[in-house]
Design a protein around this motif. Structure first.
Motif: not given
Length: 620
Positions: A327-344
């Motif tokens: 629950l909380f892992t999904e919550f913090f991932q959804s609030l992450n303002p940096v797109d992980g795929e775009a960053w990589q």
């Protein structure tokens, strides 16, 4: 006697009353001619300056809070305002691309529209809705809205249409394109007749403009219904031909080609944009598109495959999982303002851009829910979506109520919580019920209802951004002593068209070329007929006798003539190219807009006379 005694008790003279009358009717442009030490007082008292505000009172900020006292600092602030305009443009484009466009696609699928009908209705509405809101705001109470509407139409058709044709050539819907261009010509001719005829604009004429758009939408809906009727009829004919012995192969093949063409026109779905997204994130997107040459039209690309959005919805679902798994892992991932795929995938420039946009992205993610069939679980995040049930109505009601109240204690608006403070009484219990009922690994069956929250919050965000852009562009024009008409058809039109360019470009790159081009034509039809008709209905100053002179604007005829040229030449090259959008057509559209800008600059610098006639005032 009582009025005379009151006037004497305050030691008011006739000069004082004359000064009050002068302040009431003074233009904000005249304030810029005063010494800097007097501008704070005048900017807060002149009624015209009080009109050029939205959530921020920039004049009060510059001359009362920061105390600008020289031209150099003032010019530097104009560059700062330019940077703020870029931020608002990005906010609009991100909002449209991340929240608004996915919602429009879902609504189109639910209503069983085809790609073209979705473009001329929902996408056109999404692109032009900020213009409707701006026309009803105080900042445009005395603005040349005809010039603004037609100037924005030119920018959308020439810049956005040229961009789509240049970057992603495609096959157009021939009959639909011709019909909509002729409707646009009809709309602009009726509007111009309403504006230039003798007398004032009436409420009935606003209703006539609105009715033309209703007929336009009805014809588009009837066209889709007829297309689907003939598709069914053609399928029945193919079944009958297939039952013959021997079957007529040539006739069957001809009908199959026609059926394939019609089914492609009737097709709409959620397309796989993974290839486009990764090419964009790596920074190779533009070089890939122009690999065959900048002015060489590439061969038509295969349409992207459709995504099975039901599979996306249930991809992670397992009935044996706990209801609140991660629950909380999904919550913090959804609030992450940096797109992980775009960053990589991106380089260092792209990563700096991702970091710079973080504050705005995070602010939007806090209260706007994502509903996107392309994403796993359609963007569902249990804890975040449950909190957004509370935060979304609270933020939206606060912003709208504050904007309507317009109370300022300083250079920014005072937020009014008197109504929004009661919204948690309804939303908190609802959020608790949904939290107890839903799961983390699959969205609930009512997840599509979050579209309502996404739609209204996106609209409010667009309203704030477009109004602030309008205010900032007018302030820059006042400071540099540029006419309002010139600012409207140049900087204002380009800034208003930029989100449309980005949205239509993204759709074209994702394989929705017909939808994008339909919006490029349908959006101007919507802007000309609906935005102007609503202004005629609800802006009483527009209906005053003699208002046509300032509503039409100095550059009204320039915009009108160039729009007619654009419509006629678009029909010409569409028919010449057999309704294939080519790169040469895109370059041609850009050159027409460049010529329009050249005329506007020459008129502003008094090098040439505008096409309009000089005003003639009858002697009293």
């Amino acid at each position: 006697m009582g009025a005379r005694t009151k006037r004497n008790s305050f030691n008011l003279t006739e000069l004082d009353y004359e000064f009050q009358y002068f302040i009431k009717n003074m233009s904000c442009r005249a304030v810029m001619r005063l010494p800097y030490k007097y501008r704070c007082r005048m900017a807060t008292q002149v009624s015209d300056c009080k009109r050029i505000i939205n959530f921020f009172n920039y004049f009060r900020m510059m001359y009362c809070s920061i105390h600008i006292d020289n031209k150099t600092t003032e010019v530097l602030f104009m560059f700062l305002f330019g940077f703020i305009c870029v931020a608002f443009l990005w906010l609009m484009s991100f909002n449209i691309g991340t929240y608004f466009s996915p919602v429009l696609k879902i609504i189109s699928i639910k209503l069983h529209m085809n790609e073209y009908l979705a473009g001329v209705t929902f996408l056109a509405f999404g692109n032009c809705s900020p213009e409707i809101i701006a026309n009803l705001m105080p900042v445009r109470a005395d603005a040349p809205i005809f010039t603004i509407a037609v100037g924005n139409t030119l920018a959308i058709m020439l810049l956005s249409g040229g961009t789509v044709c240049f970057l992603r050539p495609f096959r157009m819907n021939g009959h639909s394109t011709l019909r909509d261009l002729l409707f646009l010509l009809l709309g602009v001719e009726v509007l111009r007749y309403v504006m230039v005829k003798e007398g004032d604009v009436t409420l009935g004429e606003g209703i006539v403009l609105f009715s033309i758009y209703v007929v336009y939408v009805a014809i588009n809906i009837a066209d889709v219904a007829l297309l689907r009727y003939y598709i069914k009829k053609l399928r029945a004919e193919l079944d009958n031909l297939g039952s013959l012995t021997p079957p007529p192969i040539k006739e069957i093949n001809a009908k199959l080609r026609k059926l394939t063409s019609w089914e492609e026109q009737d097709d709409i779905g959620i397309k796989d944009t993974t290839k486009y997204r990764r090419s964009r994130d790596t920074g190779n997107h533009f070089s890939n598109m122009t690999s065959s040459g900048y002015f060489v039209t590439p061969l038509p690309q295969n349409r992207p495959e459709h995504i099975d959005y039901e599979t996306n919805r249930n991809r992670l679902h397992n009935p044996e999982n706990p209801r609140n798994l991660q629950l909380f892992t999904e919550f913090f991932q959804s609030l992450n303002p940096v797109d992980g795929e775009a960053w990589q995938l991106g380089g260092w420039c792209n990563r700096i851009y991702l970091i710079a946009r973080c504050p705005l992205v995070f602010a939007l993610q806090l209260f706007i829910p994502v509903v996107d069939y392309e994403k796993v679980k359609h963007g569902w995040s249990k804890l975040l979506n449950c909190t957004q049930i509370v935060t979304n109505p609270f933020v939206v009601i606060t912003l709208v109520h504050s904007g309507v109240s317009s109370v300022y204690e300083s250079w920014y608006i005072t937020l009014d919580f008197s109504v929004s403070m009661w919204s948690p009484c309804l939303t908190v219990p609802l959020a608790i019920v949904i939290f107890l009922h839903s799961r983390t690994d699959v969205p609930p069956c009512y997840h599509h209802l979050f579209i309502i929250l996404t739609f209204f919050s996106s609209m409010v965000t667009l309203w704030i951004a477009v109004t602030e852009l309008e205010v900032l562009s007018e302030i820059v024009g006042i400071v540099f002593n540029l006419s309002e008409s010139f600012m409207s058809v140049t900087f204002g039109a380009v800034s208003n068209a930029t989100p449309d360019i980005i949205a239509n470009y993204q759709l074209a790159m994702q394989g929705y070329g017909r939808m994008a081009f339909a919006a490029i034509i349908g959006g101007p039809v919507f802007a000309i007929l609906i935005s102007m008709s609503l202004a005629f209905m609800f802006n009483h100053r527009v209906r005053e006798l003699g208002a046509d002179s300032w509503v039409y604007g100095d550059l009204g005829d320039n915009c009108y003539l160039f729009l007619v040229i654009t419509i006629v030449t678009t029909v010409w090259w569409s028919v010449t190219f057999n309704f294939h959008a080519r790169r040469s057509a895109g370059v041609f559209l850009w050159l027409v807009y460049l010529q329009f800008l050249l005329y506007a600059v020459c008129v502003e610098w008094d090098l040439v006379h505008e096409f309009a006639r000089d005003q003639y005032f009858k002697p009293i």
